[in-house]
Design a protein around this motif. Sequence first.
Motif, mmCIF file in Angstrom:
data_model
loop_
_atom_site.group_PDB
_atom_site.id
_atom_site.type_symbol
_atom_site.label_atom_id
_atom_site.label_comp_id
_atom_site.label_asym_id
_atom_site.label_seq_id
_atom_site.Cartn_x
_atom_site.Cartn_y
_atom_site.Cartn_z
ATOM 1 N N ALA A 100 -53.781 23.511 -55.233
ATOM 2 C CA ALA A 100 -53.910 23.945 -53.687
ATOM 3 C C ALA A 100 -55.284 23.704 -53.051
ATOM 4 O O ALA A 100 -55.413 23.370 -51.996
ATOM 5 N N ARG A 101 -56.215 24.328 -53.857
ATOM 6 C CA ARG A 101 -57.412 24.418 -53.180
ATOM 7 C C ARG A 101 -58.233 22.830 -52.845
ATOM 8 O O ARG A 101 -58.768 22.735 -52.181
ATOM 9 N N HIS A 102 -57.726 22.086 -53.964
ATOM 10 C CA HIS A 102 -58.468 20.801 -53.800
ATOM 11 C C HIS A 102 -57.488 20.254 -52.752
ATOM 12 O O HIS A 102 -58.207 19.210 -51.916
ATOM 13 N N ALA A 103 -56.226 20.386 -52.570
ATOM 14 C CA ALA A 103 -55.344 19.739 -51.510
ATOM 15 C C ALA A 103 -56.018 20.103 -50.170
ATOM 16 O O ALA A 103 -56.345 19.074 -49.278
ATOM 17 N N VAL A 104 -56.538 21.511 -49.976
ATOM 18 C CA VAL A 104 -57.133 21.805 -48.748
ATOM 19 C C VAL A 104 -58.398 21.091 -48.553
ATOM 20 O O VAL A 104 -58.626 20.829 -47.360
ATOM 21 N N THR A 105 -58.961 20.980 -49.660
ATOM 22 C CA THR A 105 -60.528 20.305 -49.499
ATOM 23 C C THR A 105 -60.239 18.922 -48.884
ATOM 24 O O THR A 105 -60.877 18.463 -48.049
ATOM 25 N N LEU A 162 -61.076 19.569 -59.493
ATOM 26 C CA LEU A 162 -60.574 18.355 -60.052
ATOM 27 C C LEU A 162 -60.468 18.416 -61.580
ATOM 28 O O LEU A 162 -59.655 17.827 -62.279
ATOM 29 N N LEU A 163 -61.610 18.891 -62.212
ATOM 30 C CA LEU A 163 -61.824 19.148 -63.649
ATOM 31 C C LEU A 163 -60.663 19.776 -64.201
ATOM 32 O O LEU A 163 -60.176 19.354 -65.729
ATOM 33 N N LYS A 164 -60.011 20.849 -63.458
ATOM 34 C CA LYS A 164 -59.260 21.605 -64.136
ATOM 35 C C LYS A 164 -59.410 22.165 -65.720
ATOM 36 O O LYS A 164 -58.712 22.306 -66.578
ATOM 37 N N LEU A 165 -60.722 22.493 -65.762
ATOM 38 C CA LEU A 165 -61.153 23.257 -67.283
ATOM 39 C C LEU A 165 -60.759 24.690 -67.134
ATOM 40 O O LEU A 165 -60.285 25.072 -66.163
ATOM 41 N N LEU A 171 -52.384 28.706 -62.935
ATOM 42 C CA LEU A 171 -53.724 28.656 -62.397
ATOM 43 C C LEU A 171 -53.925 27.000 -62.122
ATOM 44 O O LEU A 171 -55.054 26.867 -61.287
ATOM 45 N N ALA A 172 -53.242 26.077 -62.770
ATOM 46 C CA ALA A 172 -53.370 24.697 -62.407
ATOM 47 C C ALA A 172 -52.988 24.542 -60.909
ATOM 48 O O ALA A 172 -53.481 23.828 -60.235
ATOM 49 N N ALA A 173 -51.836 25.045 -60.542
ATOM 50 C CA ALA A 173 -51.370 24.906 -59.069
ATOM 51 C C ALA A 173 -52.287 25.638 -58.093
ATOM 52 O O ALA A 173 -52.529 25.209 -57.046
ATOM 53 N N LEU A 233 -45.694 33.250 -71.591
ATOM 54 C CA LEU A 233 -46.784 33.670 -70.636
ATOM 55 C C LEU A 233 -47.850 32.596 -70.493
ATOM 56 O O LEU A 233 -48.432 32.006 -69.530
ATOM 57 N N PHE A 234 -48.241 32.138 -71.794
ATOM 58 C CA PHE A 234 -49.417 31.025 -71.828
ATOM 59 C C PHE A 234 -49.094 29.731 -71.100
ATOM 60 O O PHE A 234 -49.799 29.324 -70.387
ATOM 61 N N ALA A 235 -47.681 29.429 -71.435
ATOM 62 C CA ALA A 235 -47.266 27.983 -70.642
ATOM 63 C C ALA A 235 -47.418 28.363 -69.048
ATOM 64 O O ALA A 235 -47.685 27.331 -68.198
ATOM 65 N N GLU A 236 -46.650 29.545 -68.709
ATOM 66 C CA GLU A 236 -46.682 29.884 -67.214
ATOM 67 C C GLU A 236 -47.998 30.024 -66.618
ATOM 68 O O GLU A 236 -48.147 29.591 -65.389
ATOM 69 N N ALA A 237 -48.960 30.967 -67.309
ATOM 70 C CA ALA A 237 -50.135 30.875 -66.818
ATOM 71 C C ALA A 237 -50.883 29.651 -66.495
ATOM 72 O O ALA A 237 -51.617 29.624 -65.676
#
Length: 304
Positions: free
Chosen positions: A78-83, A296-299, A72-74, A64-68
């Motif tokens: 997605a929000r960055h692309a809409v921006t 963008l940071l993806k923290l 979350l990155a996706a 789940l760690f890898a998939e989560a």
Amino acid sequence: MDLKQLEHFMAVAEERHFTRAARRLNLVQSGLSASIRSLEEDLGGPLFNRSTRRVALTPAGEVLFAEARRVLAAARDARHAVTQVHGLARGRLSIGAIHGLAPFVDLPASLGQFRAAFAGLDIELTLDGSRALIDEVREGRLDLAFTQPPDTSLDGIGSHMFACEGMVVVCATDHRFAGASELELADLADETFADLRPEWSVRRLVDRSFAAAGLQRRTSFEVNDMPMLIELAAHGLAITIVPESVAAARKNDPRGAAVATASLREAEEPCWELAAVFKGSAGEPLIPVARAFLDLLKLPVIAT
């Protein structure tokens, strides 16, 4: 299963510690535990091995760690692309930061990436203490500040916690504390300390920890530079208490004098928190340019 549950899971997985994860999420530990139990029930099995002091992922948790992380990155992408579709062709991004951010955020590199994505934006950067940065966000002079979160909640000010780590004692390699573990604050009370100046939030955090334990200490060296702080300890002039990542980076740097570290008892170990602070509510910046930079940071950014 929803994004918030995945964020809760990732916080525990990254911290390997429910108490620290709860602090990072600004949740009571019982609420975090309930969220994880609900996720485990939904997925049909345990995600963490809770038999040790620092929890470990089960095989299902590792999957789940890898998939989560991917999900979350996706969501951020997605929000960055809409921006970008809506456009940030012109304007300004004004950012503030404390010193010592480098182990968590490579701010110059991140700002460079942001400039490449939004070439029409002007970027301004200010380094200052946490109190001054929060005041500037509140007064609208900064869009975003990377700093310790406010000591108390402030109307109209939101934050995303992205780090909550323990602090360690730094000393010379021949000091009696070198390599020690499970120290109590009372063990340190008679030592000479090197500290940052009182306006630094790291200093206030250490001061509060000693005050809560009913202890006083002697600070003979006050500086405004964390590398100097550690250098004073390395040469045996004093001991100091700094975040784990700062101490680890210094120990791995061959350019300075060698240093040693010692750990504190978990119950007395201060937790050094870092957050992105902004104007907004419910963990969401009001200003689109601030949202775009955080995306963008993806923290491991968790809404408080």
